[in-house]
Design a protein around this motif. Structure first.
Motif, short mmCIF file in Angstrom:
data_model
loop_
_atom_site.label_atom_id
_atom_site.label_comp_id
_atom_site.label_asym_id
_atom_site.label_seq_id
_atom_site.Cartn_x
_atom_site.Cartn_y
_atom_site.Cartn_z
N LEU A 117 -27.74 -6.20 17.86
CA LEU A 117 -28.09 -4.78 17.73
C LEU A 117 -26.86 -3.90 17.96
O LEU A 117 -26.67 -2.89 17.26
CB LEU A 117 -29.20 -4.41 18.73
CG LEU A 117 -29.72 -2.98 18.61
CD1 LEU A 117 -30.33 -2.71 17.24
CD2 LEU A 117 -30.74 -2.66 19.69
N SER A 164 -25.46 -1.30 15.30
CA SER A 164 -25.34 0.11 15.69
C SER A 164 -23.93 0.63 15.45
O SER A 164 -23.73 1.79 15.11
CB SER A 164 -25.70 0.31 17.16
OG SER A 164 -26.95 -0.23 17.42
N ILE A 209 -23.55 0.89 11.50
CA ILE A 209 -24.40 1.86 10.80
C ILE A 209 -23.66 3.19 10.60
O ILE A 209 -23.90 3.90 9.63
CB ILE A 209 -25.74 2.10 11.57
CG1 ILE A 209 -26.76 2.82 10.68
CG2 ILE A 209 -25.58 2.91 12.83
CD1 ILE A 209 -27.59 1.93 9.83
N PHE A 216 -32.41 -1.70 9.93
CA PHE A 216 -32.06 -0.93 11.12
C PHE A 216 -33.00 0.27 11.27
O PHE A 216 -33.50 0.55 12.36
CB PHE A 216 -30.61 -0.48 11.04
CG PHE A 216 -30.09 0.17 12.29
CD1 PHE A 216 -29.63 -0.60 13.34
CD2 PHE A 216 -30.08 1.55 12.42
CE1 PHE A 216 -29.16 0.00 14.51
CE2 PHE A 216 -29.61 2.15 13.58
CZ PHE A 216 -29.14 1.38 14.63
N TYR A 260 -36.37 -0.87 12.34
CA TYR A 260 -36.32 -1.29 13.74
C TYR A 260 -36.42 -0.07 14.66
O TYR A 260 -37.20 -0.07 15.62
CB TYR A 260 -35.01 -2.04 13.99
CG TYR A 260 -34.83 -2.53 15.40
CD1 TYR A 260 -35.39 -3.74 15.82
CD2 TYR A 260 -34.09 -1.80 16.31
CE1 TYR A 260 -35.23 -4.18 17.13
CE2 TYR A 260 -33.92 -2.23 17.61
CZ TYR A 260 -34.49 -3.43 18.01
OH TYR A 260 -34.32 -3.87 19.31
N VAL A 261 -35.66 0.99 14.33
CA VAL A 261 -35.68 2.20 15.15
C VAL A 261 -37.07 2.84 15.11
O VAL A 261 -37.59 3.31 16.12
CB VAL A 261 -34.57 3.18 14.71
CG1 VAL A 261 -34.69 4.53 15.43
CG2 VAL A 261 -33.19 2.59 14.98
#
Lengths: 99, 199
Positions: A15, A19, A22, A81, A84-85
């Motif tokens: 992750l 992060s 991204i 992503f 997931y958020v």
């Protein structure tokens, strides 16, 4: 009913890598290692898992006669992503309500 | 931050995402040396041209702009050395590169145009482009002094159209001071301050 958290992303180091990637266009392996404080061996394994899932592209080339590994997030990686958020936010909303 | 390969709860996940995004924000490279290079080169060019024109009364006062190829060489040196140390490419640094590449080409085309139609009205256009580049760069870097300095060039460019050529040279030097040199030094300070705090 909650959507399950993506097991590929629900790991601290993977992750962290996602992060980082991204918000940049691409990053060198050494940069990711420096920012995550991970060991090269562990990071290599996790980067490979992200690559196998199709979440990142890994390019290996040479720069000034030294091997250079560059990582870049893919469209599938961005979607995963974001999903997931979204799931995380749903979890937190419900846990706040129940508190 | 230390990251391990273990499972963790949603709060920890969000905190980690936030921290890593903050970390990349801090990785925007210091580009102040480019602003300072071109700022000082242009400022020196303006002052030399003004002296050659008004004090020495030298016919070829535009020779002052031989400083441009020197600055260009130093710029290439900076580019090569930055490329060697660059570990991450951000969208902001890429947008900045494209912006200045386009403005660089615009300066070249302007030089071509003015060499055909005469240089007597060139400075307002150069000031306008300084304003365009620095105000957009300032916005990309979220750096207010550069946005303000760049924006003031729009007023200065319009004002330059009303004053004689020799004063336009001095006005250009002033435009460079407020849009490149002062924001460039402040940007450098911001990066130093940021680096010291993140140690």
């Amino acid at each position: 009913m909650f959507k399950e958290l993506d097991p590929i992303l629900h790991s601290q180091l993977r992750l962290a890598v996602m992060s980082l990637l991204i918000s940049v266009k691409e990053a060198e392996f050494t940069f990711i290692k420096e920012k995550t404080n991970a060991t090269a061996g562990n990071l290599s394994v996790q980067v490979q898992k992200l690559k196998d899932a199709g979440y990142i592209d890994v390019t290996k080339q040479f720069k000034d006669n030294y091997p250079l590994t560059t990582c870049k997030i893919t469209k599938a990686g961005v979607n995963a992503f974001e999903d997931y958020v979204q799931v995380l936010q749903d979890y937190l909303k419900v846990s706040k309500k129940n508190a | 931050m230390k990251t391990e390969d273990k499972d963790f709860d949603p709060e920890e996940s969000l905190a980690l995402i936030r921290t890593m995004i903050e970390t990349t924000k801090a990785s925007i490279k210091d580009s102040s040396h480019y602003f300072l290079l071109w700022g000082w080169a242009t400022m020196i060019g303006c002052i030399i041209q003004y002296v050659l024109l008004n004090v020495v009364h030298y016919k070829h006062h535009y020779y002052a702009w031989f400083i441009t190829p020197v600055a260009l060489l130093i710029h290439v040196f900076f580019l090569v050395s930055d490329h060697k140390t660059e570990k991450v490419k951000t969208y902001i640094s890429q947008a900045n590169s494209y912006l200045w590449m386009a403005i660089g080409f615009s300066f070249l085309v302007l030089a071509f145009i003015f060499s055909r139609i005469g240089w007597q009205n060139s400075f307002p256009f150069y000031i306008l482009f300084y304003g365009l580049g620095t105000s957009v760069s300032g916005a990309l870097l979220q750096f207010k002094p550069m946005v303000l300095g760049g924006s003031s060039c729009f007023v200065l460019a319009a004002f330059a159209a009303y004053i004689p050529y020799d004063l336009q040279i001095l006005l250009t030097a002033f435009a460079i001071l407020v849009s490149y040199i002062i924001p460039g030094h402040l940007l450098r300070l911001r990066h130093r301050h940021f680096n010291q705090n993140s140690l």
